[in-house]
Write a protein that holds these residues in place. Structure first.
Motif, PDB file in Angstrom:
ATOM      1  N   ASN A 447      55.381  20.170  74.136  1.00 22.26           N
ATOM      2  CA  ASN A 447      53.971  20.337  73.775  1.00 22.26           C
ATOM      3  C   ASN A 447      53.084  20.295  75.006  1.00 22.26           C
ATOM      4  O   ASN A 447      52.178  21.114  75.163  1.00 22.26           O
ATOM      5  CB  ASN A 447      53.517  19.250  72.803  1.00 22.26           C
ATOM      6  N   TYR A 451      50.688  23.251  75.933  1.00 23.67           N
ATOM      7  CA  TYR A 451      49.224  23.161  75.789  1.00 23.67           C
ATOM      8  C   TYR A 451      48.518  22.762  77.093  1.00 23.67           C
ATOM      9  O   TYR A 451      47.428  22.203  77.059  1.00 23.67           O
ATOM     10  CB  TYR A 451      48.856  22.203  74.649  1.00 23.67           C
ATOM     11  N   ASP A 474      49.568  14.788  80.192  1.00 23.73           N
ATOM     12  CA  ASP A 474      49.307  16.130  80.724  1.00 23.73           C
ATOM     13  C   ASP A 474      47.829  16.292  81.032  1.00 23.73           C
ATOM     14  O   ASP A 474      47.004  15.462  80.656  1.00 23.73           O
ATOM     15  CB  ASP A 474      49.800  17.197  79.737  1.00 23.73           C
ATOM     16  N   ILE A 477      44.767  21.019  77.378  1.00 25.33           N
ATOM     17  CA  ILE A 477      43.546  21.331  76.605  1.00 25.33           C
ATOM     18  C   ILE A 477      43.007  20.129  75.845  1.00 25.33           C
ATOM     19  O   ILE A 477      41.863  20.113  75.417  1.00 25.33           O
ATOM     20  CB  ILE A 477      43.790  22.498  75.609  1.00 25.33           C
ATOM     21  N   GLY A 478      43.865  19.082  75.672  1.00 22.16           N
ATOM     22  CA  GLY A 478      43.414  17.893  74.960  1.00 22.16           C
ATOM     23  C   GLY A 478      43.290  18.120  73.466  1.00 22.16           C
ATOM     24  O   GLY A 478      43.403  19.242  72.966  1.00 22.16           O
ATOM     25  N   ILE A 479      43.089  17.005  72.776  1.00 26.23           N
ATOM     26  CA  ILE A 479      43.011  17.085  71.312  1.00 26.23           C
ATOM     27  C   ILE A 479      41.714  16.410  70.875  1.00 26.23           C
ATOM     28  O   ILE A 479      41.413  15.290  71.311  1.00 26.23           O
ATOM     29  CB  ILE A 479      44.212  16.352  70.669  1.00 26.23           C
ATOM     30  N   VAL A 487      47.431  15.348  63.961  1.00 31.13           N
ATOM     31  CA  VAL A 487      48.513  16.061  64.660  1.00 31.13           C
ATOM     32  C   VAL A 487      49.907  15.722  64.155  1.00 31.13           C
ATOM     33  O   VAL A 487      50.836  16.502  64.302  1.00 31.13           O
ATOM     34  CB  VAL A 487      48.474  15.828  66.193  1.00 31.13           C
ATOM     35  N   ARG A 493      48.388  22.508  62.877  1.00 34.16           N
ATOM     36  CA  ARG A 493      48.167  23.096  64.193  1.00 34.16           C
ATOM     37  C   ARG A 493      46.663  23.144  64.386  1.00 34.16           C
ATOM     38  O   ARG A 493      45.914  23.491  63.469  1.00 34.16           O
ATOM     39  CB  ARG A 493      48.714  24.527  64.276  1.00 34.16           C
ATOM     40  N   THR A 499      45.300  26.751  71.288  1.00 34.72           N
ATOM     41  CA  THR A 499      46.541  26.340  70.622  1.00 34.72           C
ATOM     42  C   THR A 499      47.228  27.577  70.064  1.00 34.72           C
ATOM     43  O   THR A 499      48.441  27.742  70.172  1.00 34.72           O
ATOM     44  CB  THR A 499      46.238  25.369  69.465  1.00 34.72           C
ATOM     45  N   GLY A 506      54.057  23.592  63.914  1.00 33.67           N
ATOM     46  CA  GLY A 506      53.270  22.486  63.352  1.00 33.67           C
ATOM     47  C   GLY A 506      54.174  21.414  62.753  1.00 33.67           C
ATOM     48  O   GLY A 506      53.714  20.528  62.038  1.00 33.67           O
ATOM     49  N   LEU A 507      55.480  21.522  63.058  1.00 30.11           N
ATOM     50  CA  LEU A 507      56.412  20.539  62.502  1.00 30.11           C
ATOM     51  C   LEU A 507      56.886  19.524  63.536  1.00 30.11           C
ATOM     52  O   LEU A 507      57.365  18.448  63.197  1.00 30.11           O
ATOM     53  CB  LEU A 507      57.643  21.249  61.927  1.00 30.11           C
ATOM     54  N   LEU A 509      55.574  17.336  65.757  1.00 25.83           N
ATOM     55  CA  LEU A 509      55.110  15.948  65.753  1.00 25.83           C
ATOM     56  C   LEU A 509      55.385  15.255  64.419  1.00 25.83           C
ATOM     57  O   LEU A 509      55.576  14.038  64.363  1.00 25.83           O
ATOM     58  CB  LEU A 509      53.613  15.878  66.101  1.00 25.83           C
TER      59      LEU A 509
HETATM   60  P1  ADP Z   1      53.383  22.857  67.244  1.00 29.35           P
HETATM   61  O1  ADP Z   1      53.346  22.470  68.687  1.00 29.35           O
HETATM   62  O2  ADP Z   1      54.613  23.556  66.871  1.00 29.35           O
HETATM   63  O3  ADP Z   1      52.157  23.564  66.800  1.00 29.35           O
HETATM   64  P2  ADP Z   1      53.392  20.019  66.785  1.00 29.35           P
HETATM   65  O4  ADP Z   1      53.596  19.263  65.552  1.00 29.35           O
HETATM   66  O5  ADP Z   1      54.300  19.737  67.917  1.00 29.35           O
HETATM   67  O6  ADP Z   1      53.407  21.529  66.378  1.00 29.35           O
HETATM   68  O7  ADP Z   1      51.920  19.748  67.238  1.00 29.35           O
HETATM   69  C1  ADP Z   1      50.878  19.841  66.317  1.00 29.35           C
HETATM   70  C2  ADP Z   1      49.583  20.207  66.977  1.00 29.35           C
HETATM   71  O8  ADP Z   1      49.129  19.143  67.799  1.00 29.35           O
HETATM   72  C3  ADP Z   1      49.676  21.365  67.902  1.00 29.35           C
HETATM   73  O9  ADP Z   1      49.547  22.575  67.224  1.00 29.35           O
HETATM   74  C4  ADP Z   1      48.493  21.149  68.821  1.00 29.35           C
HETATM   75  O10 ADP Z   1      47.308  21.589  68.207  1.00 29.35           O
HETATM   76  C5  ADP Z   1      48.429  19.652  68.912  1.00 29.35           C
HETATM   77  N1  ADP Z   1      49.088  19.123  70.122  1.00 29.35           N
HETATM   78  C6  ADP Z   1      50.285  18.540  70.218  1.00 29.35           C
HETATM   79  N2  ADP Z   1      50.552  18.143  71.469  1.00 29.35           N
HETATM   80  C7  ADP Z   1      49.500  18.500  72.203  1.00 29.35           C
HETATM   81  C8  ADP Z   1      49.168  18.351  73.599  1.00 29.35           C
HETATM   82  N3  ADP Z   1      49.997  17.786  74.496  1.00 29.35           N
HETATM   83  N4  ADP Z   1      47.980  18.848  74.007  1.00 29.35           N
HETATM   84  C9  ADP Z   1      47.132  19.405  73.135  1.00 29.35           C
HETATM   85  N5  ADP Z   1      47.376  19.574  71.814  1.00 29.35           N
HETATM   86  C10 ADP Z   1      48.552  19.120  71.353  1.00 29.35           C
END
Ligand code: ADP
Length: 545
Positions: A447, A451, A474, A477-479, A487, A493, A499, A506-507, A509
């Motif tokens: 991830n 991202y 990292d 782009i941050g969340i 998440v 997602r 993103t 979206g699975l 995490l």
């Molecule tokens: P996927 O990566 O397949 O979309 P994940 O379950 O791994 O699904 O992550 C869910 C969502 O969380 C991602 O779509 C993204 O929006 C956000 N996300 C996860 N990790 C990061 C990260 N390191 N930086 C920014 N956004 C993240």
């Protein structure tokens, strides 16, 4: 152990019910008062007062019994001894010559036999003999010879004894029957005990009611599910089981079962607690008839179980299947469209570049599908639970290093620096599951690479409590704050266009969260939009099973 077989029997209650005991006490007390009044000249004032006090005591005892304060059936020995002493003293020392009230002793004989069989009868009769001998010496003069004395004792003893025996034998059970009764009551009690412990050990709630829904028997699980510790005996079951259907309509399943005389079973009802909370209930109501006689007692056996968890799992599964099929439909449709497009281009003999771009698009979707299936298979493994999880010795440094080996390259391809920091105090090994730990960290690292447009991805490892902490940081782009709570939800997602630039299911995490639960790991996420994210996971050293 001394048995009192008839104490519990219906018959004992009928014969010695509280009214008759009260009546006997009343009659005797009245008789004593009248007696003392008639013979007041003979007795003298102090004896008359004594008799009257005794009568009041006697009548009070009857009244206590009548208002259920003292139960003769619970202490027959105390009462019998008390009565024998009172009458023994009364007739031995106070009663006038040939008092007809001596016939009261018939009752003592009868009751003694009733509770203690022949032994009780003969003990009572022996005491009567002693009383009569005492009376004989009091009433007869030394001039009366031995014959007169014997005649006095034997006539009265045999008249009263035989009458007592007559009542006792005609009413009560013979000694042999009594023994049989004791054995069968013992057996019945054992059976009941067995049955009670059986239903008490059941996980399902069980309630037995009579034909009107009045509770006669229930087990501990029933109290648990109904969330009460009240005594439910003889209460209306409907007062404790408020059930409604899905459309919140109140149900009276007992009456329903009574009306149809059929078993009513439902998995679609809700039990409503007084505070309004609801649980899903499996309930089975069976009308029963105890015995084959026409007038045999009827009732219901209600068994029930909390199926809220099963229901929610079922709903979750249904929702999951519908979401997965929805998620799979689009990439399959795109793949299919691109491939047929490529075929069409080939047929028309058009340029290779156009074919390539259609195949590239199809390939991308096929990759997505492969990823999705990968995630789903990890998820199903995670959901199988702890059962087949191996707790093994794992080396955290080795895992950190293997992550560098596997992902350094893809980070560098994106122009990112991949950094690793391992704290010196990190333990050489912990007990956990290597596959799951790897899977969790791998999700964070992929991830972070996915991202992050520029900057770095760093993995750090340090000791924490009785385990270790891995952090993946990292400069991506941050969340956003609102997304941070979501998440870990399945198929989530972010709506952020950045993103959407990279593909994802979206699975990842969601699976991570499931895996963490299995190894008792704890996660924390710190992130700021446009600045980057840090996912940290504390992995404890588990005890080996
Ligand atoms: P996927 O990566 O397949 O979309 P994940 O379950 O791994 O699904 O992550 C869910 C969502 O969380 C991602 O779509 C993204 O929006 C956000 N996300 C996860 N990790 C990061 C990260 N390191 N930086 C920014 N956004 C993240």
């Amino acid at each position: 152990m001394r048995h009192n077989p008839l104490l519990l029997s219906e018959r004992a209650k009928r014969v010695l019910n509280r009214d008759s005991v009260f009546l006997i006490h009343g009659v005797i007390a009245l008789a004593l008062v009248v007696d003392s009044f008639i013979y007041r000249e003979l007795y003298g004032l102090s004896v008359v007062i004594g008799i009257n006090i005794a009568s009041v005591l006697f009548a009070s005892l009857g009244a206590l019994r009548f208002f259920n304060v003292k139960n003769i059936n619970n202490y027959p020995n105390v009462y019998l001894i008390f009565y024998h002493i009172i009458f023994g003293l009364g007739f031995g020392f106070i009663a006038p010559d040939y008092s007809p009230y001596l016939a009261i002793w018939i009752i003592l004989l009868y009751v003694s036999h009733f509770f203690y069989g022949s032994l009780g009868f003969y003990l009572s009769l022996s005491l009567l003999a002693v009383v009569l001998i005492g009376q004989a010496f009091r009433i007869l003069t030394p001039n009366d010879g031995v014959i007169e004395h014997l005649e006095f004792v034997i006539t009265q003893l045999s008249i009263i004894g035989l009458s007592g025996k007559f009542f006792a034998v005609s009413e009560a059970v013979g000694d042999k029957d009594r023994k049989l009764l004791v054995t069968s009551i013992d057996k019945a009690q054992l059976e009941r005990q067995r049955l009670v412990s059986l239903i008490n050990s059941m996980a399902d709630g069980v309630i037995a009611t009579d034909d009107k829904g009045i509770i006669k028997l229930y087990n501990a699980a029933a109290l648990n599910i109904l969330d009460t510790n009240e005594n439910l005996q003889d209460k209306d079951v409907r007062g404790y089981m408020a059930v409604i259907d899905k459309s919140a309509k109140k149900l009276d399943l007992v009456s329903e079962s009574a009306a149809s005389n059929k078993v009513v079973t439902s998995t679609d009802v809700l039990l409503v607690y007084p505070d309004g909370e609801k649980i899903n209930l499996f309930i089975n109501i069976s009308p029963i008839k105890l015995g084959f006689r026409k007038d045999a007692e009827r009732g219901f056996i209600i068994s029930f179980r909390d199926i809220t968890r099963e229901k929610s799992l079922e709903e979750e599964r249904n929702e999951f299947i519908s979401v997965v099929s929805h998620e799979l439909r689009t990439p399959i449709a795109i793949t299919e469209a691109n491939i047929s497009n490529a075929q069409f281009i080939v047929e028309k003999g058009k340029s290779v570049t156009e074919i390539k771009s259609a195949l590239d698009a199809a390939h991308k979707q096929a990759l997505f599908l492969a990823n999705m299936i990968n995630d789903l298979s990890t998820l199903s493994r995670a959901e199988r639970g702890k059962l087949d999880m191996v707790v093994e010795k794992i080396d955290p440094r080795e895992i950190a290093k293997s992550l560098i080996d596997d992902y350094k390259k893809s980070a560098e391809v994106k122009g990112l620096t991949f950094k690793v920091h391992i704290d010196e105090d990190t333990p050489d090994h912990i007990m956990s599951n290597r596959l799951y730990v790897r899977e969790i960290l791998q999700n964070f690292v992929t991830n972070s690479i996915k991202y992050t447009r520029e900057g770095s991805v760093s993995v750090s490892l340090k000791p924490k409590d009785d385990g270790i902490e891995f952090s993946v940081k990292d400069t991506g782009i941050g969340i956003s704050k609102s997304d941070q709570n979501r998440v870990f939800d399945k198929f989530f997602r972010s709506e952020d266009f950045r993103t959407r630039e990279s593909s994802g299911t979206g699975l990842g995490l969601y699976v991570t969260k499931k895996l963490m639960k299995l190894i008792d790991a704890d996660i924390s996420l710190k992130s700021k939009l446009n600045e980057g994210s840090t996912f940290s996971v504390y992995i404890p050293s588990l005890k080996q099973k």
